[in-house]
Design a protein around this motif. Structure first.
Motif, PDB file in Angstrom:
ATOM      1  N   GLN A   1       0.824  -1.204   0.000  1.00 34.50           N
ATOM      2  CA  GLN A   1       0.000   0.000   0.000  1.00 34.50           C
ATOM      3  C   GLN A   1       0.858   1.255   0.000  1.00 34.50           C
ATOM      4  O   GLN A   1       0.528   2.232  -0.669  1.00 34.50           O
ATOM      5  CB  GLN A   1      -0.944  -0.009   1.201  1.00 34.50           C
ATOM      6  N   HIS A   2       1.974   1.212   0.709  1.00 31.83           N
ATOM      7  CA  HIS A   2       2.884   2.361   0.738  1.00 31.83           C
ATOM      8  C   HIS A   2       3.499   2.614  -0.638  1.00 31.83           C
ATOM      9  O   HIS A   2       3.586   3.760  -1.089  1.00 31.83           O
ATOM     10  CB  HIS A   2       3.985   2.166   1.779  1.00 31.83           C
ATOM     11  N   VAL A   3       3.908   1.553  -1.317  1.00 35.28           N
ATOM     12  CA  VAL A   3       4.489   1.697  -2.648  1.00 35.28           C
ATOM     13  C   VAL A   3       3.439   2.208  -3.626  1.00 35.28           C
ATOM     14  O   VAL A   3       3.704   3.102  -4.434  1.00 35.28           O
ATOM     15  CB  VAL A   3       5.107   0.365  -3.138  1.00 35.28           C
ATOM     16  N   LEU A   4       2.224   1.657  -3.541  1.00 32.08           N
ATOM     17  CA  LEU A   4       1.133   2.104  -4.399  1.00 32.08           C
ATOM     18  C   LEU A   4       0.848   3.588  -4.170  1.00 32.08           C
ATOM     19  O   LEU A   4       0.702   4.361  -5.121  1.00 32.08           O
ATOM     20  CB  LEU A   4      -0.128   1.272  -4.142  1.00 32.08           C
ATOM     21  N   HIS A   5       0.795   3.988  -2.920  1.00 30.88           N
ATOM     22  CA  HIS A   5       0.553   5.390  -2.595  1.00 30.88           C
ATOM     23  C   HIS A   5       1.646   6.279  -3.183  1.00 30.88           C
ATOM     24  O   HIS A   5       1.358   7.322  -3.782  1.00 30.88           O
ATOM     25  CB  HIS A   5       0.482   5.559  -1.076  1.00 30.88           C
ATOM     26  N   ARG A   6       2.894   5.875  -3.028  1.00 34.66           N
ATOM     27  CA  ARG A   6       4.011   6.652  -3.572  1.00 34.66           C
ATOM     28  C   ARG A   6       3.901   6.761  -5.094  1.00 34.66           C
ATOM     29  O   ARG A   6       4.101   7.834  -5.662  1.00 34.66           O
ATOM     30  CB  ARG A   6       5.337   6.006  -3.163  1.00 34.66           C
ATOM     31  N   ASN A   7       3.561   5.668  -5.756  1.00 36.20           N
ATOM     32  CA  ASN A   7       3.395   5.691  -7.210  1.00 36.20           C
ATOM     33  C   ASN A   7       2.270   6.626  -7.628  1.00 36.20           C
ATOM     34  O   ASN A   7       2.397   7.368  -8.600  1.00 36.20           O
ATOM     35  CB  ASN A   7       3.105   4.289  -7.748  1.00 36.20           C
ATOM     36  N   LEU A   8       1.158   6.582  -6.905  1.00 33.18           N
ATOM     37  CA  LEU A   8       0.020   7.426  -7.249  1.00 33.18           C
ATOM     38  C   LEU A   8       0.344   8.909  -7.057  1.00 33.18           C
ATOM     39  O   LEU A   8      -0.034   9.750  -7.883  1.00 33.18           O
ATOM     40  CB  LEU A   8      -1.206   7.028  -6.422  1.00 33.18           C
ATOM     41  N   ILE A   9       1.065   9.218  -5.996  1.00 34.02           N
ATOM     42  CA  ILE A   9       1.474  10.604  -5.760  1.00 34.02           C
ATOM     43  C   ILE A   9       2.409  11.054  -6.873  1.00 34.02           C
ATOM     44  O   ILE A   9       2.291  12.172  -7.398  1.00 34.02           O
ATOM     45  CB  ILE A   9       2.152  10.756  -4.381  1.00 34.02           C
ATOM     46  N   TYR A  10       3.319  10.187  -7.276  1.00 36.05           N
ATOM     47  CA  TYR A  10       4.258  10.504  -8.358  1.00 36.05           C
ATOM     48  C   TYR A  10       3.506  10.769  -9.669  1.00 36.05           C
ATOM     49  O   TYR A  10       3.763  11.755 -10.353  1.00 36.05           O
ATOM     50  CB  TYR A  10       5.252   9.354  -8.524  1.00 36.05           C
ATOM     51  N   LEU A  11       2.556   9.901  -9.994  1.00 36.92           N
ATOM     52  CA  LEU A  11       1.766  10.091 -11.215  1.00 36.92           C
ATOM     53  C   LEU A  11       0.928  11.368 -11.148  1.00 36.92           C
ATOM     54  O   LEU A  11       0.791  12.078 -12.145  1.00 36.92           O
ATOM     55  CB  LEU A  11       0.868   8.874 -11.462  1.00 36.92           C
ATOM     56  N   ALA A  12       0.374  11.668  -9.983  1.00 32.57           N
ATOM     57  CA  ALA A  12      -0.412  12.889  -9.822  1.00 32.57           C
ATOM     58  C   ALA A  12       0.470  14.119  -9.989  1.00 32.57           C
ATOM     59  O   ALA A  12       0.047  15.117 -10.596  1.00 32.57           O
ATOM     60  CB  ALA A  12      -1.088  12.902  -8.454  1.00 32.57           C
ATOM     61  N   THR A  13       1.688  14.052  -9.483  1.00 32.17           N
ATOM     62  CA  THR A  13       2.624  15.164  -9.628  1.00 32.17           C
ATOM     63  C   THR A  13       2.963  15.402 -11.087  1.00 32.17           C
ATOM     64  O   THR A  13       3.011  16.545 -11.550  1.00 32.17           O
ATOM     65  CB  THR A  13       3.906  14.881  -8.821  1.00 32.17           C
ATOM     66  N   ILE A  14       3.173  14.309 -11.824  1.00 33.42           N
ATOM     67  CA  ILE A  14       3.446  14.429 -13.264  1.00 33.42           C
ATOM     68  C   ILE A  14       2.246  15.054 -13.968  1.00 33.42           C
ATOM     69  O   ILE A  14       2.397  15.951 -14.799  1.00 33.42           O
ATOM     70  CB  ILE A  14       3.764  13.053 -13.876  1.00 33.42           C
TER      71      ILE A  14
END
Length: 77
Positions: free
Chosen positions: A51-64
């Motif tokens: 869940q932590h990795v998924l959250h980090r990925n989603l934040i990264y994609l949202a930032t992009i």
């Protein structure tokens, strides 16, 4: 290790392109499947790392997406 995780000394040097975004989306799909599998087995505590990795990925994609508002609107048209 997530493709979105980059050491501090490499941050800002990676090129964000369609291939990187696609790899993140595929990784997110796999992470969600793992999380659901662990939860179905009653092992919710063990899926927290995913869940932590998924959250980090989603934040990264949202930032992009936030950094490129014009490309997102072109894609939707």
């Amino acid at each position: 290790m997530s493709v979105a995780f980059v050491p501090d000394w490499l941050r800002g040097k990676a090129e964000v392109n369609q291939e990187t975004i696609q790899r993140l989306l595929e990784e997110n799909d796999q992470l969600i499947r793992c999380i659901v599998e662990y939860q179905n087995k009653g092992r919710a505590n063990e899926c927290v790392q995913y869940q932590h990795v998924l959250h980090r990925n989603l934040i990264y994609l949202a930032t992009i997406a936030d950094a490129n508002p014009t490309s997102a609107s072109k894609t939707m048209e």
